[in-house]
Write a protein that holds these residues in place. Structure first.
Motif, PDB file in Angstrom:
ATOM      1  N   SER A 149       0.866  -1.187   0.000  1.00 35.32           N
ATOM      2  CA  SER A 149       0.000   0.000   0.000  1.00 35.32           C
ATOM      3  C   SER A 149       0.894   1.226   0.000  1.00 35.32           C
ATOM      4  O   SER A 149       1.892   1.273   0.710  1.00 35.32           O
ATOM      5  CB  SER A 149      -0.892   0.030   1.244  1.00 35.32           C
ATOM      6  N   VAL A 150       0.534   2.203  -0.790  1.00 35.05           N
ATOM      7  CA  VAL A 150       1.288   3.450  -0.864  1.00 35.05           C
ATOM      8  C   VAL A 150       0.407   4.564  -0.328  1.00 35.05           C
ATOM      9  O   VAL A 150      -0.737   4.733  -0.763  1.00 35.05           O
ATOM     10  CB  VAL A 150       1.708   3.764  -2.320  1.00 35.05           C
ATOM     11  N   VAL A 151       0.927   5.314   0.626  1.00 29.45           N
ATOM     12  CA  VAL A 151       0.208   6.450   1.197  1.00 29.45           C
ATOM     13  C   VAL A 151       0.961   7.712   0.812  1.00 29.45           C
ATOM     14  O   VAL A 151       2.134   7.871   1.160  1.00 29.45           O
ATOM     15  CB  VAL A 151       0.114   6.335   2.738  1.00 29.45           C
ATOM     16  N   LEU A 152       0.304   8.588   0.074  1.00 29.93           N
ATOM     17  CA  LEU A 152       0.910   9.854  -0.325  1.00 29.93           C
ATOM     18  C   LEU A 152       0.383  10.959   0.572  1.00 29.93           C
ATOM     19  O   LEU A 152      -0.816  11.070   0.803  1.00 29.93           O
ATOM     20  CB  LEU A 152       0.578  10.174  -1.781  1.00 29.93           C
ATOM     21  N   VAL A 153       1.298  11.776   1.050  1.00 32.44           N
ATOM     22  CA  VAL A 153       0.930  12.926   1.869  1.00 32.44           C
ATOM     23  C   VAL A 153       1.351  14.173   1.106  1.00 32.44           C
ATOM     24  O   VAL A 153       2.523  14.343   0.783  1.00 32.44           O
ATOM     25  CB  VAL A 153       1.627  12.875   3.250  1.00 32.44           C
ATOM     26  N   GLY A 154       0.413  15.007   0.783  1.00 30.53           N
ATOM     27  CA  GLY A 154       0.733  16.213   0.030  1.00 30.53           C
ATOM     28  C   GLY A 154       0.581  16.001  -1.461  1.00 30.53           C
ATOM     29  O   GLY A 154       0.087  14.977  -1.924  1.00 30.53           O
ATOM     30  N   GLU A 155       1.038  16.993  -2.209  1.00 23.21           N
ATOM     31  CA  GLU A 155       0.856  17.003  -3.656  1.00 23.21           C
ATOM     32  C   GLU A 155       2.180  17.020  -4.411  1.00 23.21           C
ATOM     33  O   GLU A 155       2.254  17.538  -5.516  1.00 23.21           O
ATOM     34  CB  GLU A 155       0.024  18.231  -4.060  1.00 23.21           C
ATOM     35  N   ASN A 156       3.232  16.471  -3.845  1.00 20.87           N
ATOM     36  CA  ASN A 156       4.539  16.490  -4.485  1.00 20.87           C
ATOM     37  C   ASN A 156       4.549  15.534  -5.678  1.00 20.87           C
ATOM     38  O   ASN A 156       4.362  14.330  -5.512  1.00 20.87           O
ATOM     39  CB  ASN A 156       5.616  16.094  -3.475  1.00 20.87           C
ATOM     40  N   PRO A 157       4.777  16.037  -6.898  1.00 19.30           N
ATOM     41  CA  PRO A 157       4.775  15.174  -8.083  1.00 19.30           C
ATOM     42  C   PRO A 157       5.854  14.094  -8.035  1.00 19.30           C
ATOM     43  O   PRO A 157       5.650  12.990  -8.538  1.00 19.30           O
ATOM     44  CB  PRO A 157       5.023  16.135  -9.249  1.00 19.30           C
ATOM     45  N   SER A 161       6.923  12.550  -5.358  1.00 17.93           N
ATOM     46  CA  SER A 161       6.428  11.491  -4.474  1.00 17.93           C
ATOM     47  C   SER A 161       5.400  10.629  -5.182  1.00 17.93           C
ATOM     48  O   SER A 161       5.373   9.412  -5.025  1.00 17.93           O
ATOM     49  CB  SER A 161       5.800  12.100  -3.210  1.00 17.93           C
ATOM     50  N   ARG A 162       4.548  11.266  -5.966  1.00 15.81           N
ATOM     51  CA  ARG A 162       3.532  10.525  -6.726  1.00 15.81           C
ATOM     52  C   ARG A 162       4.208   9.583  -7.726  1.00 15.81           C
ATOM     53  O   ARG A 162       3.833   8.418  -7.855  1.00 15.81           O
ATOM     54  CB  ARG A 162       2.599  11.490  -7.450  1.00 15.81           C
ATOM     55  N   SER A 163       5.226  10.075  -8.406  1.00 14.76           N
ATOM     56  CA  SER A 163       5.958   9.260  -9.373  1.00 14.76           C
ATOM     57  C   SER A 163       6.662   8.093  -8.673  1.00 14.76           C
ATOM     58  O   SER A 163       6.645   6.961  -9.156  1.00 14.76           O
ATOM     59  CB  SER A 163       6.981  10.131 -10.105  1.00 14.76           C
ATOM     60  N   TYR A 164       7.273   8.347  -7.527  1.00 15.69           N
ATOM     61  CA  TYR A 164       7.951   7.305  -6.751  1.00 15.69           C
ATOM     62  C   TYR A 164       6.951   6.220  -6.342  1.00 15.69           C
ATOM     63  O   TYR A 164       7.208   5.028  -6.508  1.00 15.69           O
ATOM     64  CB  TYR A 164       8.600   7.922  -5.508  1.00 15.69           C
ATOM     65  N   GLY A 165       5.801   6.639  -5.821  1.00 12.65           N
ATOM     66  CA  GLY A 165       4.777   5.679  -5.416  1.00 12.65           C
ATOM     67  C   GLY A 165       4.260   4.865  -6.580  1.00 12.65           C
ATOM     68  O   GLY A 165       4.045   3.656  -6.469  1.00 12.65           O
ATOM     69  N   LEU A 166       4.070   5.515  -7.724  1.00 18.14           N
ATOM     70  CA  LEU A 166       3.601   4.820  -8.921  1.00 18.14           C
ATOM     71  C   LEU A 166       4.622   3.772  -9.374  1.00 18.14           C
ATOM     72  O   LEU A 166       4.254   2.648  -9.715  1.00 18.14           O
ATOM     73  CB  LEU A 166       3.330   5.819 -10.041  1.00 18.14           C
ATOM     74  N   ASN A 167       5.897   4.132  -9.357  1.00 19.07           N
ATOM     75  CA  ASN A 167       6.937   3.178  -9.750  1.00 19.07           C
ATOM     76  C   ASN A 167       7.010   1.993  -8.799  1.00 19.07           C
ATOM     77  O   ASN A 167       7.224   0.859  -9.224  1.00 19.07           O
ATOM     78  CB  ASN A 167       8.293   3.877  -9.852  1.00 19.07           C
TER      79      ASN A 167
END
Length: 79
Positions: free
Chosen positions: A50-58, A60-66
């Motif tokens: 499970s990936v939990v993203l906090v905030g809107e950092n692109p 971080s989103r890319s890291y979680g997606l990968n």
């Protein structure tokens, strides 16, 4: 140099060793996929990511997606 080629030179003289990162990553993922299938075949539950993203950092989103794609590639559940 040919893409994907692995060249090994004598290490005792301090020469460089060129490796293919993509080829090595592919091999590691194949081994991990095989281990996951063995784990599940032995009656164990499939691993889950499970990936939990906090905030809107692109980034971080890319890291979680990968990480999610890598988990799917080796046979883990992901969300």
């Amino acid at each position: 140099m040919v893409p994907g080629a692995v060249v090994t030179l004598c290490c005792c003289r301090g020469d460089a060793v060129v490796i293919s990162g993509r080829k090595l990553a592919r091999q590691i993922r194949q081994e991990a996929r095989h281990e996951v299938e063995q784990w599940v075949a032995a009656g164990n539950r499939r691993r889950h990511l499970s990936v939990v993203l906090v905030g809107e950092n692109p980034a971080s989103r890319s890291y979680g997606l990968n990480k999610t794609k890598a988990a799917a590639d080796v046979g883990w559940f992901q969300e």
